[in-house]
Design a protein around this motif. Sequence first.
Motif, PDB file in Angstrom:
ATOM      1  N   ALA A 196       0.847  -1.189   0.000  1.00 60.99           N
ATOM      2  CA  ALA A 196       0.000   0.000   0.000  1.00 60.99           C
ATOM      3  C   ALA A 196       0.883   1.239   0.000  1.00 60.99           C
ATOM      4  O   ALA A 196       1.853   1.320   0.768  1.00 60.99           O
ATOM      5  N   LEU A 197       0.558   2.189  -0.873  1.00 59.68           N
ATOM      6  CA  LEU A 197       1.240   3.480  -0.931  1.00 59.68           C
ATOM      7  C   LEU A 197       0.289   4.539  -0.403  1.00 59.68           C
ATOM      8  O   LEU A 197      -0.803   4.740  -0.942  1.00 59.68           O
ATOM      9  N   SER A 198       0.687   5.239   0.651  1.00 62.73           N
ATOM     10  CA  SER A 198      -0.170   6.248   1.272  1.00 62.73           C
ATOM     11  C   SER A 198      -0.053   7.578   0.534  1.00 62.73           C
ATOM     12  O   SER A 198       0.890   7.804  -0.224  1.00 62.73           O
ATOM     13  N   PRO A 199      -0.996   8.499   0.757  1.00 61.16           N
ATOM     14  CA  PRO A 199      -0.886   9.822   0.139  1.00 61.16           C
ATOM     15  C   PRO A 199       0.393  10.556   0.524  1.00 61.16           C
ATOM     16  O   PRO A 199       0.903  11.368  -0.247  1.00 61.16           O
ATOM     17  N   ALA A 200       0.931  10.255   1.705  1.00 61.33           N
ATOM     18  CA  ALA A 200       2.166  10.906   2.148  1.00 61.33           C
ATOM     19  C   ALA A 200       3.412  10.277   1.555  1.00 61.33           C
ATOM     20  O   ALA A 200       4.521  10.770   1.771  1.00 61.33           O
ATOM     21  N   GLY A 201       3.256   9.157   0.827  1.00 58.97           N
ATOM     22  CA  GLY A 201       4.399   8.534   0.180  1.00 58.97           C
ATOM     23  C   GLY A 201       4.994   7.362   0.914  1.00 58.97           C
ATOM     24  O   GLY A 201       6.004   6.806   0.476  1.00 58.97           O
ATOM     25  N   GLY A 202       4.407   6.935   2.037  1.00 60.83           N
ATOM     26  CA  GLY A 202       4.895   5.765   2.756  1.00 60.83           C
ATOM     27  C   GLY A 202       4.365   4.481   2.150  1.00 60.83           C
ATOM     28  O   GLY A 202       3.320   4.462   1.495  1.00 60.83           O
ATOM     29  N   ILE A 203       5.079   3.366   2.361  1.00 61.61           N
ATOM     30  CA  ILE A 203       4.635   2.076   1.841  1.00 61.61           C
ATOM     31  C   ILE A 203       4.564   1.051   2.966  1.00 61.61           C
ATOM     32  O   ILE A 203       5.322   1.124   3.932  1.00 61.61           O
ATOM     33  N   ALA A 204       3.625   0.100   2.826  1.00 57.95           N
ATOM     34  CA  ALA A 204       3.436  -0.936   3.832  1.00 57.95           C
ATOM     35  C   ALA A 204       3.050  -2.241   3.147  1.00 57.95           C
ATOM     36  O   ALA A 204       2.224  -2.251   2.231  1.00 57.95           O
ATOM     37  N   TRP A 205       3.647  -3.338   3.617  1.00 58.84           N
ATOM     38  CA  TRP A 205       3.366  -4.673   3.050  1.00 58.84           C
ATOM     39  C   TRP A 205       1.952  -5.114   3.384  1.00 58.84           C
ATOM     40  O   TRP A 205       1.451  -4.864   4.477  1.00 58.84           O
ATOM     41  N   ARG A 206       1.310  -5.811   2.433  1.00 60.68           N
ATOM     42  CA  ARG A 206      -0.043  -6.335   2.640  1.00 60.68           C
ATOM     43  C   ARG A 206      -0.163  -7.822   2.352  1.00 60.68           C
ATOM     44  O   ARG A 206      -0.866  -8.534   3.066  1.00 60.68           O
ATOM     45  N   SER A 207       0.487  -8.337   1.297  1.00 63.26           N
ATOM     46  CA  SER A 207       0.282  -9.745   0.955  1.00 63.26           C
ATOM     47  C   SER A 207       1.414 -10.265   0.087  1.00 63.26           C
ATOM     48  O   SER A 207       2.216  -9.497  -0.456  1.00 63.26           O
ATOM     49  N   ASP A 208       1.450 -11.600  -0.041  1.00 66.04           N
ATOM     50  CA  ASP A 208       2.370 -12.290  -0.947  1.00 66.04           C
ATOM     51  C   ASP A 208       1.572 -13.192  -1.874  1.00 66.04           C
ATOM     52  O   ASP A 208       0.580 -13.816  -1.453  1.00 66.04           O
TER      53      ASP A 208
END
Length: 442
Positions: A196-208
Amino acid sequence: MLPSFEIAARHRPVALVAATDALPLRAPFAAVEAAVSGGAAAELALAGADGTRLAVRLEDGRTSLRVRTGGSEHVLRSRRHGRVGAPAARLGLTLTGSHLAVLTEESGGWVVRGRIDLREVDGPDTRDPGWLAGLRPDASGVGEVRAGSFGQLGLRDIRLVSHADGSPYRVGRDVLLTATSAGPGFFDTAHTSVWALSPAGGIAWRSDLFFERPDRPGVYGDHATHLVRDGGRWLVATSTWSDFPARKADRVPGALGVTVAESTDDLTRGQHVLASRRLDLPTDGPSVGIWDPHLARTADGWLVGYVSARRFFDFHPLLAAGPSLDHLALRGAATDRRATEGTTLLRVGEDWRVLASDGRDNVRAVRGRYPVFDTAMTEVGTLSAPYPTNIPWPTVIPPDPDVPGDGWRLVTFDGTRYGGRLAGYGTHGDVVVMSEADRGEG
């Protein structure tokens, strides 16, 4: 018209263990890590129900790999890379495809200290679902043990998760991306992940996402993937990189291709193994391999962008079209390129455009840039954006129509390696987030 872009953020989300709740394993991508202290020998292992034991060891500042199978044990040490360069805080074991690796976390992060292809020592069939289900972590002489599915040393091949019409698939204000999660070696140690890419530019893992092939048994970490929401189902188009050999002499023409899978499960969370079928894509002449699929559906049917190689590695982008994915005809090919990939479809107003990335092995006139093609694959312009190292894909994110003043963004990657000299090329890269040049981040 597309805007100019400037770099707003960079990320390197390194993690040996992506998810601790992923046992029993469904795919041959696992990791165990633990804290170590000076003096005592430390060992981590994955033990199989059949008596197999895949272990890594740290003792007296040196690392080793220990593979027990069929009643015998192989002990392997790297003379060049096996000695720890600085006091290790943690010890790590990774299983990525058929590769077992030992890593130590030192002052500069994780360093690969040894690696073996288990096929070279008559190891187990790591892609067998039954064998995988019986694996359990084990540890001695350590603390703070974490075990689960393997995460990543770097991310590359970043694509926007999209609806079939090409628009971004959003979860709230976040957009989702697929990426290749790099392992501790060449392409056959990597797999597909969703972020997931947030509006602020951060990223977070969600699935494989992992894949079953139509022509052979087992589970594979195929990657360079496009995830598409088509009505009530997901379409997953991917490239069969998971068993692509590092040695040139072992590469077989035609073995590298594109598959497509379908699912009604929520592929944006957790871990999934998907049955796939071959997607037959037309080429403009002899081809040794096809990769980088990107799909979009128009009023007239499907468009599919991809890459074809005359030989390894002399490759260029193509576009096919047809009423269904099973009935495609070649629309055009940029045959003047020899190192251009990342073929990406983008709707700009009422027109479709094909974006790509001209690597630096092209001739000088088309080198280190993002070309823009029409649907006949005639170049009509270039994207104005920084061009990082390697061959970064131009993943362009249109503004959110529900957010007043939202701007265009571009997400790509570079060739930055991680994990030391033994890990090598396949660990690239950093995630590079760009925004409109006159808007700032977000």
